[in-house]
Design an enzyme around this catalytic site. Structure first.
Site, mmCIF file in Angstrom:
data_model
loop_
_atom_site.group_PDB
_atom_site.id
_atom_site.type_symbol
_atom_site.label_atom_id
_atom_site.label_comp_id
_atom_site.label_asym_id
_atom_site.label_seq_id
_atom_site.Cartn_x
_atom_site.Cartn_y
_atom_site.Cartn_z
ATOM 1 N N MET A 31 -6.433 -7.799 -2.673
ATOM 2 C CA MET A 31 -5.767 -7.866 -1.380
ATOM 3 C C MET A 31 -6.323 -6.787 -0.453
ATOM 4 O O MET A 31 -5.663 -6.400 0.524
ATOM 5 C CB MET A 31 -4.254 -7.730 -1.540
ATOM 6 C CG MET A 31 -3.634 -8.911 -2.263
ATOM 7 S SD MET A 31 -1.898 -9.214 -1.859
ATOM 8 C CE MET A 31 -1.150 -7.686 -2.378
ATOM 9 N N GLY A 32 -7.519 -6.329 -0.755
ATOM 10 C CA GLY A 32 -8.145 -5.331 0.103
ATOM 11 C C GLY A 32 -7.681 -3.925 -0.219
ATOM 12 O O GLY A 32 -7.160 -3.650 -1.299
ATOM 13 N N GLY A 37 -10.847 1.986 -8.402
ATOM 14 C CA GLY A 37 -10.446 1.017 -9.412
ATOM 15 C C GLY A 37 -11.081 -0.335 -9.174
ATOM 16 O O GLY A 37 -11.579 -0.981 -10.113
ATOM 17 N N HIS A 38 -11.087 -0.790 -7.916
ATOM 18 C CA HIS A 38 -11.753 -2.055 -7.589
ATOM 19 C C HIS A 38 -13.264 -1.953 -7.808
ATOM 20 O O HIS A 38 -13.898 -2.890 -8.295
ATOM 21 C CB HIS A 38 -11.473 -2.438 -6.133
ATOM 22 C CG HIS A 38 -10.030 -2.692 -5.835
ATOM 23 N ND1 HIS A 38 -9.247 -1.783 -5.157
ATOM 24 C CD2 HIS A 38 -9.226 -3.736 -6.127
ATOM 25 C CE1 HIS A 38 -8.023 -2.270 -5.032
ATOM 26 N NE2 HIS A 38 -7.981 -3.453 -5.616
ATOM 27 N N GLN A 65 3.149 -13.913 -2.081
ATOM 28 C CA GLN A 65 3.629 -13.033 -3.134
ATOM 29 C C GLN A 65 4.420 -11.847 -2.623
ATOM 30 O O GLN A 65 4.734 -10.919 -3.378
ATOM 31 C CB GLN A 65 2.480 -12.576 -4.030
ATOM 32 C CG GLN A 65 1.415 -11.721 -3.366
ATOM 33 C CD GLN A 65 0.182 -11.618 -4.248
ATOM 34 O OE1 GLN A 65 -0.600 -12.548 -4.376
ATOM 35 N NE2 GLN A 65 -0.001 -10.466 -4.876
ATOM 36 N N LYS A 154 -3.975 -2.275 -15.206
ATOM 37 C CA LYS A 154 -2.787 -1.645 -14.614
ATOM 38 C C LYS A 154 -1.716 -2.677 -14.294
ATOM 39 O O LYS A 154 -0.530 -2.431 -14.483
ATOM 40 C CB LYS A 154 -3.154 -0.866 -13.343
ATOM 41 C CG LYS A 154 -1.956 -0.110 -12.747
ATOM 42 C CD LYS A 154 -2.355 0.698 -11.533
ATOM 43 C CE LYS A 154 -2.452 -0.158 -10.295
ATOM 44 N NZ LYS A 154 -1.121 -0.578 -9.801
ATOM 45 N N ASP A 155 -2.128 -3.840 -13.805
ATOM 46 C CA ASP A 155 -1.177 -4.917 -13.516
ATOM 47 C C ASP A 155 -1.065 -5.797 -14.756
ATOM 48 O O ASP A 155 -1.513 -6.948 -14.788
ATOM 49 C CB ASP A 155 -1.652 -5.718 -12.303
ATOM 50 C CG ASP A 155 -1.671 -4.868 -11.048
ATOM 51 O OD1 ASP A 155 -0.590 -4.447 -10.601
ATOM 52 O OD2 ASP A 155 -2.763 -4.607 -10.520
ATOM 53 N N GLN A 158 0.765 -9.255 -14.606
ATOM 54 C CA GLN A 158 -0.057 -10.187 -13.837
ATOM 55 C C GLN A 158 -1.194 -10.731 -14.686
ATOM 56 O O GLN A 158 -1.438 -11.946 -14.721
ATOM 57 C CB GLN A 158 -0.623 -9.474 -12.611
ATOM 58 C CG GLN A 158 -1.683 -10.272 -11.872
ATOM 59 C CD GLN A 158 -2.230 -9.524 -10.664
ATOM 60 O OE1 GLN A 158 -1.662 -9.566 -9.582
ATOM 61 N NE2 GLN A 158 -3.340 -8.815 -10.850
#
Length: 345
Positions: A31-32, A37-38, A65, A154-155, A158
């Site tokens: 989501m930008g 981490g990304h 969401q 981390k998620d 999900q």
């Protein structure tokens, strides 16, 4: 291919059609507000698909969401900075569509349901969140023609739901979980960290400290059991020490004796072991943080099976994930740590 930005599905199709024959497509859905981490996920994708493969990063703040009162409008939009992070980490394409590109005609009438697995923990705190997440993940995996996709651990809930969706609906996509990236002080990297004031950040560090305390308690239990496996007649030793007026040494010997029995659940009377000990160690840190200024407001702490996110019992063996969510000020944060019961850490 050179680094490209696609804003429409037509642009994306054109770029995907240009890939080399047989090249795999690795996709990172975001989501930008990209951070290290990304970037770690992008590098993992680059490694997996190789120099001839295509690494696609999607940047889309998904309205489905976000629930009532959540931070959709507040969520950071930093596309120029995101492009820089993606390019430097090794991405080939950033797909940054507007909402009407992803949902032509408005919100879709047919969506995915996360089912019972998505109704507790994050699902209970954010009703409908996982339905919206799975819907957009499914759409974006189709649009990007993903062969392999990468999610941060981390998620954790999900990731578990995406894996279940792919299995239940026969998605021909490989799903890779990448370890959580942390800042130097231990806080898990998140776009929401920027909202924390200095005092709030100090309190928020209790989340990672609680997880590390739980991990250390489990490691100590494993060390105790390893010691017990080679200790001679520890029960007799405990009795002798108690008779000699050495209660602390006797308690230690009792712990070794208890650890030698396969069904032992407590290293000493009144002291929890196994899953209960892990939870207790984490709660000790979080309870202290609840009295801090500013305080930590705990949403949940749970030790769960990573396959279905059900709570594990005290005698659990095998894989588990300790998950935590809390608010500090107006900022809600999540974190987790994977643990293995019945084996050295």
């Amino acid at each position: 291919m050179s680094f490209e930005l696609a804003a429409t599905r037509a642009d994306l199709d054109r770029l995907l059609d240009r890939r080399a024959p047989g090249a795999r497509i690795g996709v990172l859905l975001t989501m930008g507000a990209l951070h290290e981490g990304h970037a770690t996920l992008v590098r993992a994708a680059r490694t997996r698909v190789g120099p001839q493969g295509l690494v696609v990063v999607t940047v889309f703040v998904n309205p489905l969401q976000f629930g009532a009162g959540e931070d959709l409008d507040r969520y950071p939009r930093t596309l120029e900075a995101d492009l820089k992070v993606a390019r430097e980490a090794g991405a080939d394409v950033v797909f940054a569509p507007a909402a009407d590109e992803v949902y032509p005609g408005g919100a879709p009438q047919i969506t995915l349901s996360a089912g019972p697995m998505g109704e507790h923990f994050e699902g209970a705190s954010r009703p409908g969140h996982f339905d919206g997440m799975l819907t957009v993940v499914a759409k974006l995996l189709h649009l990007t023609r993903a062969d392999v996709t990468f999610f941060g651990l981390k998620d954790a809930q999900q990731l578990a739901l995406v894996r279940r969706m792919a299995r239940d609906l026969n998605f021909p996509v490989e799903i890779v979980g990448v370890p959580t990236v942390r800042e130097d002080d231990g806080l898990a990297l998140s776009s929401r960290n920027r909202y924390l004031s200095v005092p709030e950040r100090r309190t928020a560090l209790a989340l990672s400290r609680a997880l590390f305390a739980a991990r250390d308690r489990l490691a100590a239990q494993h060390a105790l059991r390893a010691r017990a496996a080679s200790a001679p007649a520890p029960g007799a030793r405990a009795a002798r020490l108690s008779a000699l007026g050495e209660p602390r040494l006797a308690a230690d010997a009792h712990a070794v004796a208890a650890a030698r029995t396969p069904d032992a659940v407590a290293p000493a009377p009144g002291r929890p072991c196994g899953a209960d000990a892990v939870r207790a160690a984490a709660h000790g840190v979080l309870d202290e943080a609840a009295r801090a200024v500013p305080p930590l407001d705990l949403d949940y702490l749970a030790l769960v099976d990573p396959a279905d996110f059900t709570e594990v019992a005290d005698g659990h063996t095998g894989e588990a994930v300790l998950v935590v969510a809390a608010k500090v000020g107006a900022t809600r944060l999540i974190d987790n740590i994977p643990l293995t019961f019945g084996a050295p850490q």
